[in-house]
Write an enzyme that holds these catalytic residues in place. Structure first.
Site, PDB file in Angstrom:
ATOM      1  CG  HIS A 142      -1.711  -2.401  -7.389  1.00 37.73           C
ATOM      2  ND1 HIS A 142      -1.559  -1.033  -7.459  1.00 37.73           N
ATOM      3  CD2 HIS A 142      -2.265  -2.642  -6.174  1.00 37.73           C
ATOM      4  CE1 HIS A 142      -2.004  -0.478  -6.353  1.00 37.73           C
ATOM      5  NE2 HIS A 142      -2.430  -1.423  -5.554  1.00 37.73           N
TER       6      HIS A 142
ATOM      7  N   GLY B 245       0.430  -7.469  -1.367  1.00 40.31           N
ATOM      8  CA  GLY B 245       1.808  -6.977  -1.244  1.00 40.31           C
ATOM      9  C   GLY B 245       2.254  -6.999   0.212  1.00 40.31           C
TER      10      GLY B 245
END
Ligand code: PAF
Length: 289
Positions: A42, A152
């Site tokens: 993250h 992601g």
């Protein structure tokens, strides 16, 4: 260098005020949607927004509608203070952490479903999951109205679903996919890795290893894909993975199974280790020189 604590906003009205103020000042905005339990994956997304000169907004919302009835909604790690500290330490600007009621007020009745891309891979194993994801991400994008939103590649199917949804709904945010961040042994970072016992964590390193070897064999044309995938499955099962939901080579854009590398393709795996469901994917391409 002093670390500035980013404000934490909990209502759409407060969020809109802050965003409007930034827009008046000519700021560009980058959104990093998360369910919290922030890890280096993250934080890499946050850094990408900051490097692009954007005000970085992280959303932290454990979205109930993307969990099935027997999934880990209740157990999902919630550690907001720790998340905010990590986000502040990399220089993030704003935390958007709505309550469930702020996100889904009484009478909420609208859902976003993306067809086709959700038919395979995780789709059949997690009924309703991608509808929950597409709906909450559509809301997050419309709430924050960012220039770019970062996801992601570990959740590659999710990334493709979000791209399709944003394009189909004319949401003017550029969706940016960022390569998976891995541990030293290759295991993809995931908020769910904390569920693994010490023994399971050790066994988990076989997953990226088998994936790399299978991708290399596919690239070298050593055997038909079906044979390579069967052997990958057998190796994972022998190491204690199971049930194995899928081991598949799919077109990187349409996510349909392929039998050759005429177009860009990826290897996808979803398998349980103990009570933890691990997913991962890698491109099937020659390593960079
Ligand atoms: O990838 C996640 O953490 C979630 O699926 C997302 C994109 C934040 C939506 O809840």
């Amino acid at each position: 260098m002093s670390i500035v604590a980013p404000p934490i906003l909990r209502t759409v009205a407060d969020l809109r005020d802050r965003i409007a103020q930034w827009r008046r000042e000519g700021a560009r905005i980058g959104l990093i949607p998360t369910m919290g339990a922030l890890h280096e994956g993250h934080l890499t997304l946050v850094r990408r927004a900051l490097e692009a000169g954007e005000c970085a907004v992280v959303s932290i919302f454990v979205n109930p509608t993307q969990f099935g009835p027997n999934e880990d909604f209740g157990a999902y790690p919630r550690r907001e203070a720790d998340d905010v500290a990590k986000f502040a330490a990399v220089g993030g600007h704003l935390v958007w952490a709505p309550t469930v009621d702020a996100m889904y007020p009484g009478g909420f009745a609208t859902h976003v479903a993306v067809s086709g891309l959700t038919d395979g891979l995780c789709g059949p194993f997690r009924p309703g999951h991608f509808q929950g994801v597409a709906t909450v991400v559509a809301k997050l994008l419309l709430q924050v109205l960012p220039d770019r939103a970062y996801f992601g590649q570990k959740d590659y199917q999710q990334l493709q679903v979000v791209r399709r949804m944003a394009c189909d709904l004319d949401i003017p945010t550029r969706i940016v996919g960022v390569p998976t961040v891995r541990e030293a042994d290759g295991l993809a970072l995931s908020s769910r890795n904390i569920y693994l016992s010490t023994d399971e964590r050790q066994a988990a390193s076989l997953l990226p290893q088998v994936m790399q070897e299978t991708a290399a064999a596919a690239l070298a044309g050593h055997a038909p894909f079906a044979e390579l995938l069967e052997s990958a499955r057998a190796r994972l099962a022998a190491a204690g993975f199971g049930p194995i939901d899928y081991v598949a080579i799919c077109d990187a854009e349409r996510l349909e199974p392929v039998e050759d590398l005429a177009r860009p393709a990826r290897l996808f795996v979803a398998a349980r280790l103990g009570k933890t469901r691990l997913i991962d994917n890698i491109p099937i391409e020659a390593p960079a020189p």
